[in-house]
Design an enzyme around this catalytic site. Structure first.
Site, PDB file in Angstrom:
ATOM      1  N   LEU A   1       0.445 -16.027  -0.330  1.00  0.00           N
ATOM      2  CA  LEU A   1       0.456 -14.563  -0.290  1.00  0.00           C
ATOM      3  C   LEU A   1       1.423 -13.855  -1.223  1.00  0.00           C
ATOM      4  O   LEU A   1       1.048 -12.960  -1.963  1.00  0.00           O
ATOM      5  CB  LEU A   1       0.699 -14.080   1.148  1.00  0.00           C
ATOM      6  CG  LEU A   1      -0.529 -13.442   1.804  1.00  0.00           C
ATOM      7  CD1 LEU A   1      -0.123 -12.621   2.994  1.00  0.00           C
ATOM      8  CD2 LEU A   1      -1.342 -12.594   0.824  1.00  0.00           C
ATOM      9  N   ASP A   2       2.680 -14.240  -1.224  1.00  0.00           N
ATOM     10  CA  ASP A   2       3.642 -13.525  -2.059  1.00  0.00           C
ATOM     11  C   ASP A   2       3.815 -14.175  -3.417  1.00  0.00           C
ATOM     12  O   ASP A   2       4.823 -13.972  -4.098  1.00  0.00           O
ATOM     13  CB  ASP A   2       4.985 -13.420  -1.332  1.00  0.00           C
ATOM     14  CG  ASP A   2       4.899 -12.438  -0.183  1.00  0.00           C
ATOM     15  OD1 ASP A   2       3.885 -11.721  -0.093  1.00  0.00           O
ATOM     16  OD2 ASP A   2       5.835 -12.379   0.624  1.00  0.00           O
TER      17      ASP A   2
END
Lengths: 290, 290, 290, 290
Positions: free
Chosen positions: A229-230
């Site tokens: 995700l990041d």
């Protein structure tokens, strides 16, 4: 062809004469080249180009014919490409949870004509920010979610986005995990914003930990969402100086201002077709003058 | 007491009237307060103060008497403190390996009188930078090291530093691990510089990985060395914008410029007595005008 | 006295023992000092202090008694001072003309509780931005002006502001000259924002001229309005990198973002009582943690 | 032709097909295009290009033949152009007076191979910095000057520079006025550095006046020298935050650090052929990866 600015985003293996071939193609078909920006990744021997051409009445090709002919060139040079005819605004959905700074800023820029896109909706897992969407006259959808209902909610999201032909999803502080399936459904079409620190602080309460550590800089990163995700391709970053005087609360407030500016820039780069993604890297060409 | 600027660095539990008590003490003893900078950590209820006072002939106390009387106050308020009488330059050792940008810059500032300290020596595990030290007339010590000889080399370092009464060790790109024992021998007296990224890249070849990731910002952090090497109290940080055009080599070159500026500032803060360390946090008071 | 944070802003000739005297005064009266920030202008031998104290039930003084006693001290030391008891929000009027970026941002921050003040009204010489004020539920006053009617319009402004007990006037891109009389009526109570360049470009079309000159940085300055309009005490400044690619339009857009951030900070500094003005210089103390 | 990187800097009226024509020319002659950077000034309808091509053994043209053929194209399209064959380092003269920060930095970068040029000499109107030049093994020329002897001294300078085939003159804090005749002798070949402020402070003691005004930012500008001395095309600018605490002396010191970085970048842009000057504007193309 009617007068319009057309943007090609191109990538292929680097090869001798590629710029000449590409620019010559458009010249021959009667287009004027407004700008031609390239980037060569030497290590990987990959070539990237953002080409802005303008048509006028002397261009006899239709869109279909242009794309058909360009595709022939593309096959010869192993080119992957996209084209945008400029007149059509991208359709954007903004996802939020509780915090409003990014939402206000994006809706304000949109309303003032500073973002060349059409914000079709604001979607949230909370009712809290509905008044802001309504203040700006944008439809608001409330789709609550728990870890149990995530798959079902995401199915609703996909239904909502796809039936509205959404081109870009902006996660303006949407504080929910997205499943891999959801993210894969929108490759390089979801922009996320999050705080960034040097050094990085993983996990909860990053501003508190940044405070405890006495960092002298805090920042924010806008990137495309990927499975990890990041960790998607970085579109834009910003940073501000802070001091030991800053409290966790004031760090958070400074962080919000950085997030606001960084996300607005990232969205602008995307809708202006300034970005080519290759692997985990976003090549962001500077805006050109025309 | 002869006219001189005296700097007290003070920390204690936060308590009612502490500023009044401290300033009153110096007023009573005949000192003029040039500046009084405080910081209160609300969460931890801790109080920090940097107090600059000036003596003149009306002050009848000797240094010993001043310190004895202040110690009485300190005991009453659980104060930990240090004092610096300003006239004496701190003795500094610079440690390097291969890269010269920080060394040149520090020696140049030293030579031009911009760093109020006495650089006593340059120490390296390589001969490479000897000519630079000699160019500036600073003694150069070559102390090679391998993982096998580390303990012995560090013993030599300690002998060298302590016999020269070194007050501050600046690791200006000294690319060797230090043992916990060595670091513990010089608490908050070793300043290290290293590159910083958002996000962080651990391990080898960080500039190559930053390039591959397409970061838009690179930076550097100066901190005190602690057992956990790259995790000590942060003194200063800097950052610069980069683009996808930057190669690993140009990122490294930009990084070197940031390291140069950040380390020079950190060393300057230290020798000007602007820093109080509490736990893993460096409180860096701004320079005051006098 | 009820528990409250009280901020004193103090200026006087620099003199021996002044910090001790001031802090001792509050200690004796039973206040706890939260923070004490000073600045000494050595050249002019002037002393400035921002003192934040907190009262509790042990303080037996009333406000009037506190001020009366402090005034006695003030007379002895030639102190000029103001005091703010924290609980009362400053009343703010925002003046605008055509452009909306600062207005949106300030009203958003106000609405979200990020600016500790009460925006009482938006005043404009045009109707254009009325919808924004109304969107946020703030009264909007339309007071058109020409060079002939300036004096009359300013009289209306003064009547409007004074009858509403306005504490601060924010010129958020109000594109009209103010008369000396008007400005003098509100000393250090009018904050203005304007673009800044290196080098400066006087006169019309500054962004076009910055473009023609190929500047690499553009900025903005927030300052108190004085008779010499763009020359008052500087509160805050910001700057961004630009390139030759930037058009006058994109420079203007980047400039608007800088203005937005800089004005928001300046207003925040003012309403948090962080500023002391001396002559043409604004001393802006950093925010403290409490 | 031997393998080499060749850089063409090109300007001409903007015209349809110009990029295709130019890139096609090099393709036909057997060169591979490494990068092609353009800029179009829309207002003035002017086109600018930096083209980096690489030759190999398949190129049968000699340099003379290449230039002759390119000149034919140039005539057809009203192109003004320069070419650089990369292998030859530009010859640089550095001029200084009293202050050493820029000189140290440039000589250090030169010595470490970070500036691709050949520093042939340091010239000064004072003896003070001779030891620095000698420390780095660079010939030092002392040419004192008064307003009476300016013409004669400049004649000596021209003789010195021209007999040494100097390509670039770097005024690294040379604090003397140059005559129009001298400047005209080296169009776009003299780089100057000076401090910059928002707002600008003309005349003497700018740091003192910036201090008195309480500026929050100070900066520096590197530009080509023109008749109007501080008004030539801007190559690079930098800026740093300061506070009211900064004294004139500390502002000057911070300013020196900015000047150091800004001048080093400007010199690097020039010797890497990244700059095209048009009128009073410097178009600075970003470094490309090869």
């Amino acid at each position: 062809m009617k007068p319009q600015i057309i943007t090609f985003l191109i990538k292929c293996p680097d090869q001798k004469g590629i710029i000449a071939k590409l620019t010559h193609f458009f010249y021959q078909e009667g287009f004027n080249i407004l700008s031609s920006q390239q980037y060569v990744n030497e290590t990987e021997q990959r070539f990237f180009m953002r080409l802005r051409v303008v048509s006028d009445s002397s261009v006899v090709l239709s869109k279909e014919q242009l794309e058909e002919r360009f595709e022939r060139l593309a096959e010869a040079y192993q080119i992957t490409w996209t084209v945008d005819y400029g007149g059509k605004k991208q359709k954007v959905a903004i996802m939020v949870s509780h915090t409003s700074h990014n939402l206000y800023d994006l809706l304000h820029r949109h309303k003032e004509g500073k973002l060349f896109c059409k914000v079709k909706m604001v979607v949230s897992n909370h009712e809290k920010l509905r008044p802001i969407a309504e203040m700006f006259g944008i439809p608001f959808y409330y789709l609550p979610v728990t870890s149990e209902t995530r798959k079902a909610q995401e199915a609703e999201l996909i239904e909502l986005f796809d039936s509205n032909h959404i081109d870009l999803i902006v996660m303006a502080r949407y504080m929910q995990i997205l499943t891999t399936d959801f993210v894969k459904h929108y490759p390089n079409k979801i922009i996320n914003i999050h705080h960034s620190f040097l050094p990085a602080f993983q996990g909860a309460n990053p501003y508190k930990r940044a405070y405890e550590r006495g960092v002298k800089l805090i920042g924010a990163t806008a990137h495309y969402a990927t499975e990890d995700l990041d960790e998607g391709p970085i579109i834009e970053q910003g940073v501000e100086r802070v001091t030991h005087e800053s409290t966790p609360a004031s760090l958070k407030s400074i962080g919000a201002d950085i997030e606001t500016m960084v996300l607005a820039k990232a969205v602008s780069f995307h809708i202006n077709n300034q970005i080519i993604v290759e692997g985990n890297k976003a090549i962001v060409f500077p805006e050109t003058g025309e």
